[in-house]
Write an enzyme that holds these catalytic residues in place. Structure first.
Site, PDB file in Angstrom:
ATOM      1  CB  THR A  58      -0.927   0.032   1.229  1.00 32.10           C
ATOM      2  OG1 THR A  58      -0.132   0.086   2.414  1.00 32.10           O
ATOM      3  CG2 THR A  58      -1.832  -1.187   1.268  1.00 32.10           C
ATOM      4  CG  ASP A  59      -1.227   4.858  -1.247  1.00 33.42           C
ATOM      5  OD1 ASP A  59      -1.844   4.574  -0.186  1.00 33.42           O
ATOM      6  OD2 ASP A  59      -1.802   5.342  -2.241  1.00 33.42           O
ATOM      7  CB  ALA A  60       1.364   7.512   2.682  1.00 28.61           C
TER       8      ALA A  60
END
Length: 152
Positions: free
Chosen positions: A32-34
């Protein structure tokens, strides 16, 4: 230490149902991203796992074929990928990667793949894989592998 049993290893490769290979995939933090949303390139990894595990479940030894010990050993390479990102997946969700064979070409194979969260379609892809021989040149699909795929 407990050894992996072949039965358990095959269960990791998903299942075949009504001509479709289904592979469950959990979304981990690293995917995942942030914001906790799956980074778009990671869907390509999930799709690859689906294709590889479909072959594994069919009994195709991709590692063995890369040694090119048999005359009809081949390798599969992605030639084209058309991917539609419809809805995001999030951290800790369980996704289903569904893979079906669409069409056999002379030295290629077209697969339709979809990634779902439950009944919600997240990603739809059409993957064209080329079939290469030991020299890296296109070759026809080995009949034994074609038969396995046709009889899913």
């Amino acid at each position: 230490m407990t050894e992996f049993s072949p039965h358990f290893e095959n269960s990791l490769a998903g299942v075949l149902e009504d001509g479709i290979h289904i592979l469950p995939v959990r979304v981990y933090y690293e995917d995942t991203d942030a914001g906790g949303i799956v980074y778009y390139a990671n869907y390509l990894k999930y799709l690859e796992r689906g294709r590889s595990d479909m072959l594994r479940l069919l009994g195709v030894d991709q590692m063995g074929m890369l040694a090119f010990e048999q005359d009809d050993d081949v390798q599969f390479v992605v030639r084209r990928a058309e991917v539609d990102y419809i809805s995001p997946a999030r951290l800790d969700e369980v996704l289903l990667v569904k893979t079906g064979i669409e069409k056999f070409g002379g030295a290629s194979l077209i697969m339709a793949q979809k990634i779902y969260r439950g009944d919600v379609l997240l990603v739809s892809a059409v993957i064209k894989a080329g079939i290469l021989g030991q020299t890296g040149r296109p070759v026809r699909m080995p009949e034994k592998i074609k038969c396995l795929m046709e009889n899913i």
